[in-house]
Write a protein that holds these residues in place. Structure first.
Motif, PDB file in Angstrom:
ATOM      1  N   MET A  45       0.847  -1.186   0.000  1.00 12.64           N
ATOM      2  CA  MET A  45       0.000   0.000   0.000  1.00 12.64           C
ATOM      3  C   MET A  45       0.886   1.240   0.000  1.00 12.64           C
ATOM      4  SD  MET A  45      -3.013  -1.357   0.023  1.00 12.64           S
ATOM      5  CE  MET A  45      -4.086   0.017   0.422  1.00 12.64           C
ATOM      6  N   ARG A  46       0.512   2.216  -0.822  1.00  9.00           N
ATOM      7  CA  ARG A  46       1.284   3.443  -0.933  1.00  9.00           C
ATOM      8  C   ARG A  46       0.348   4.660  -0.934  1.00  9.00           C
ATOM      9  NH1 ARG A  46       4.442   0.306   0.399  1.00  9.00           N
ATOM     10  NH2 ARG A  46       6.535  -0.161  -0.400  1.00  9.00           N
ATOM     11  N   HIS A  47       0.950   5.840  -0.821  1.00  6.31           N
ATOM     12  CA  HIS A  47       0.159   7.073  -0.738  1.00  6.31           C
ATOM     13  C   HIS A  47      -0.925   7.123  -1.811  1.00  6.31           C
ATOM     14  CE1 HIS A  47       3.985   9.061   1.118  1.00  6.31           C
ATOM     15  NE2 HIS A  47       3.330   8.335   2.000  1.00  6.31           N
ATOM     16  N   ILE A  72      -0.257   7.183   6.989  1.00  9.86           N
ATOM     17  CA  ILE A  72       0.629   6.856   5.855  1.00  9.86           C
ATOM     18  C   ILE A  72       0.022   7.280   4.516  1.00  9.86           C
ATOM     19  CG2 ILE A  72       1.922   5.026   6.982  1.00  9.86           C
ATOM     20  CD1 ILE A  72       0.137   3.002   5.458  1.00  9.86           C
ATOM     21  N   GLY A  73      -0.785   8.340   4.565  1.00  9.59           N
ATOM     22  CA  GLY A  73      -1.219   8.961   3.315  1.00  9.59           C
ATOM     23  C   GLY A  73      -2.181   8.140   2.486  1.00  9.59           C
ATOM     24  N   LEU A  74      -3.002   7.305   3.139  1.00  4.23           N
ATOM     25  CA  LEU A  74      -3.971   6.509   2.394  1.00  4.23           C
ATOM     26  C   LEU A  74      -5.337   7.195   2.390  1.00  4.23           C
ATOM     27  CD1 LEU A  74      -3.187   2.910   3.726  1.00  4.23           C
ATOM     28  CD2 LEU A  74      -2.171   4.115   1.769  1.00  4.23           C
ATOM     29  N   ARG A 126       2.715  10.418   5.940  1.00  5.98           N
ATOM     30  CA  ARG A 126       2.074  11.641   5.458  1.00  5.98           C
ATOM     31  C   ARG A 126       0.609  11.595   5.880  1.00  5.98           C
ATOM     32  NH1 ARG A 126       6.613  12.636   4.609  1.00  5.98           N
ATOM     33  NH2 ARG A 126       7.615  13.572   2.779  1.00  5.98           N
ATOM     34  N   GLU A 127      -0.021  12.748   5.927  1.00  3.90           N
ATOM     35  CA  GLU A 127      -1.438  12.790   6.276  1.00  3.90           C
ATOM     36  C   GLU A 127      -2.296  12.181   5.162  1.00  3.90           C
ATOM     37  OE1 GLU A 127      -3.282  13.888   8.873  1.00  3.90           O
ATOM     38  OE2 GLU A 127      -1.762  14.809  10.157  1.00  3.90           O
ATOM     39  N   GLY A 128      -3.195  11.247   5.544  1.00  2.25           N
ATOM     40  CA  GLY A 128      -4.156  10.685   4.605  1.00  2.25           C
ATOM     41  C   GLY A 128      -5.467  11.434   4.662  1.00  2.25           C
ATOM     42  N   VAL A 129      -6.518  10.822   4.122  1.00  3.94           N
ATOM     43  CA  VAL A 129      -7.834  11.472   4.116  1.00  3.94           C
ATOM     44  C   VAL A 129      -8.905  10.400   3.970  1.00  3.94           C
ATOM     45  CG1 VAL A 129      -7.973  11.838   1.598  1.00  3.94           C
ATOM     46  CG2 VAL A 129      -9.152  13.404   3.147  1.00  3.94           C
ATOM     47  N   PRO A 156      -3.466  16.227  -0.266  1.00  2.00           N
ATOM     48  CA  PRO A 156      -2.210  16.961  -0.479  1.00  2.00           C
ATOM     49  C   PRO A 156      -0.989  16.312   0.154  1.00  2.00           C
ATOM     50  CG  PRO A 156      -3.541  18.051   1.187  1.00  2.00           C
ATOM     51  CD  PRO A 156      -4.375  16.916   0.653  1.00  2.00           C
ATOM     52  N   LEU A 157      -1.199  15.240   0.958  1.00  2.00           N
ATOM     53  CA  LEU A 157      -0.091  14.529   1.594  1.00  2.00           C
ATOM     54  C   LEU A 157       0.787  15.469   2.433  1.00  2.00           C
ATOM     55  CD1 LEU A 157       0.921  12.146  -1.346  1.00  2.00           C
ATOM     56  CD2 LEU A 157      -0.342  11.548   0.730  1.00  2.00           C
TER      57      LEU A 157
END
Length: 511
Positions: free
Chosen positions: A47-49, A73-75, A153-156, A176-177
């Motif tokens: 899993m990635r951003h 983790i930006g997911l 990174r910030e996810g949403v 926007p990560l």
């Protein structure tokens, strides 16, 4: 920086949340450690951003751990309603492109059926004992290579509309990560508007899969407060929890207000609710008589907001403002409200039309460019299809959703008015008003009522309620007939599935 990690370092044993029924306490240290382990697991599985994970789970302690794992983790993460059938779950999994699914023992049959034809959901975890096709989340995190280091990174969230008028649609916000700890707009709004901070004790009575409960709980964790999460809503239990944990904030929906107010006065007065400073409500229109009764009981601590999963418009007002503008849902805080007619022209104050938002948050509907386009006008304003009007002071009032509007003999009838009239009758627990086909008038007004506990349904009850409605509204706005059901198809957030009622009564031959 406001993030659970900050509070875990400063106050590791502080409860991040408490599960009301089981008494399970999850400290900030546990929330951070376990969400990190789950994030490493997902990262190790590729899993990635920007990738999407799905959570199909009732209110359990693990749900928020998984949500924070995805957030860190930006997911994108989808929380699925536990009331959906397997076919609906499969639709959302496929539509969202989810590659990973987390579920629980109670929902394993639905989860198994949903992923049967979805090889794209390659990673499947269950928070209880493993079953065929689903790994134990606990075992998977314990056996994982600890050298895995995700890029944080910030996810949403990627949340779906409730689908009260058709298939739910995914609402896609920007990703926007940002660096970890960058607060989203909703967190800053709740802090500024209602004082969410490190001293907050928040009672969460609704399902966490819905937008507001999920976002409110995660906001509490950003500021270092404590949430008390109810596995299911119960009126007396909610009052008991407020007293026991000295709750300062809660968010409820109007149906919860109705049920609490119908408790005997001596029952309500038996609990010490003096710790409460803020009671927020939204999600569905609140009957004015119910709102006034809540303010009379609790004092001027009742706040209201209007928004949607799309979050393109956010209005709010406090008790004093509401008493001066009864029935309003407030003035714009995010976006600027405009009321347009069917030709796209602004209408005078006091005249109803479609609510549009200028300058609100950007969104689009996943895999549906046509619906996305229909939610915009040539000025770039957006709408979710709700109807309402503005007064001369800029306060917004809701009428109904366009899909619920009744057109009878060429006259627009807003069913909410009759619902508000019926719901305050002592023999009524819940009410739904909608249009059914009529050969001459096109539609006529019809109602389905859920009787209050202990009320017997008799022919006289229908006549009593019809007469009562007509003392409060013009006759043409009142239902011609009332049917009775043990329970109405209402979403836990308070929204009625009127589509189901209309379909059920579409072949009715009206008198």
């Amino acid at each position: 920086m406001d993030f659970p990690d900050t509070h875990a370092a400063a106050h590791p044993e502080r409860p991040a949340y408490i599960m009301a029924d089981t008494g399970t306490v999850v400290t900030y240290r546990e929330l951070v450690d376990e969400s990190r382990s789950i994030s490493k697991l997902m990262w190790s599985r590729g899993m990635r951003h920007g990738d999407c994970v799905a959570i199909l789970m009732e209110n359990k302690a693990e749900l928020l751990k998984v949500a924070w794992a995805a957030q860190r983790i930006g997911l994108r993460y989808v929380t699925l309603s536990t009331r959906l059938l397997a076919d609906d779950v499969a639709y959302i999994l496929g539509d969202s492109g989810a590659r990973c699914l987390f579920t629980s023992r109670d929902l394993q049959q639905i989860a198994t059926a949903a992923v049967a034809e979805l090889p794209s959901v390659a990673h499947r975890f269950i928070v209880d004992d493993p079953i065929d096709g689903f790994e134990s989340l606990s075992a998977a995190t314990k056996s994982m290579d600890e050298t895995v280091l995700p890029t944080e990174r910030e996810g949403v969230d990627l949340l779906y509309s409730s689908g009260t008028t058709g298939r739910p649609k995914g609402v896609v916000a920007e990703l926007p990560l940002h660096p970890l700890g960058t607060p989203p707009g909703v967190a800053e709004l709740l802090h500024r508007q209602w004082g969410f901070d490190g001293n907050t004790v928040y009672l969460s009575p609704a399902p966490l899969y819905h937008a507001a409960p999920l976002r409110f709980n995660m906001t509490v964790h950003r500021y270092g407060g404590t949430a008390v999460v109810m596995e299911r809503f119960d009126t007396k239990r909610a009052l008991e929890l407020i007293e026991r944990y000295q709750v300062t904030h809660t968010q409820m929906v109007p149906t919860m207000f109705v049920r609490i107010l119908k408790l005997p006065a001596e029952t309500r007065s038996a609990y010490n609710l003096s710790s409460l400073t803020t009671v927020v409500h939204a999600a569905a229109p609140c009957p004015p008589d119910i709102k006034r009764a809540m303010i009379d009981w609790l004092g001027p601590i009742v706040h209201e907001y209007y928004s949607s999963t799309e979050s393109d418009l956010f209005t709010a007002l406090n008790s004093q403002e509401w008493l001066s503008h009864p029935g309003s849902v407030g003035r714009s805080l995010v976006g600027t409200a405009h009321i347009l007619d069917d030709a796209g022209q602004e209408v005078p104050n006091g005249e109803p039309g479609t609510i549009w938002s200028e300058g609100g948050l950007a969104f689009k509907y996943l895999n549906d460019p046509e619906k996305t386009a229909s939610s915009r006008n040539e000025k770039g304003w957006t709408t979710v299809g709700d109807l309402g009007y503005l007064d001369d002071d800029g306060y917004l009032y809701l009428s109904d959703r366009r899909a619920d509007l009744i057109l009878s003999g060429g006259v627009n009838i807003y069913p909410r008015e009759a619902e508000d009239a019926l719901i305050v009758h002592p023999k009524v627990a819940d009410a739904a008003v909608f249009g059914i086909p009529h050969d001459e008038l096109g539609e006529i007004v019809h109602a389905v009522v859920q009787p209050a506990t202990g009320v017997n349904v008799t022919p006289d009850l229908e006549e009593e309620l019809l007469a009562y409605c007509q003392t409060r509204l013009a006759k043409y706005k009142c239902p011609r007939h009332i049917d009775f059901e043990a329970e109405l198809p209402r979403h836990p957030t308070g929204k009625l599935y009127k589509r189901l009622l209309r379909e059920h009564y579409s072949n009715r031959t009206p008198a």
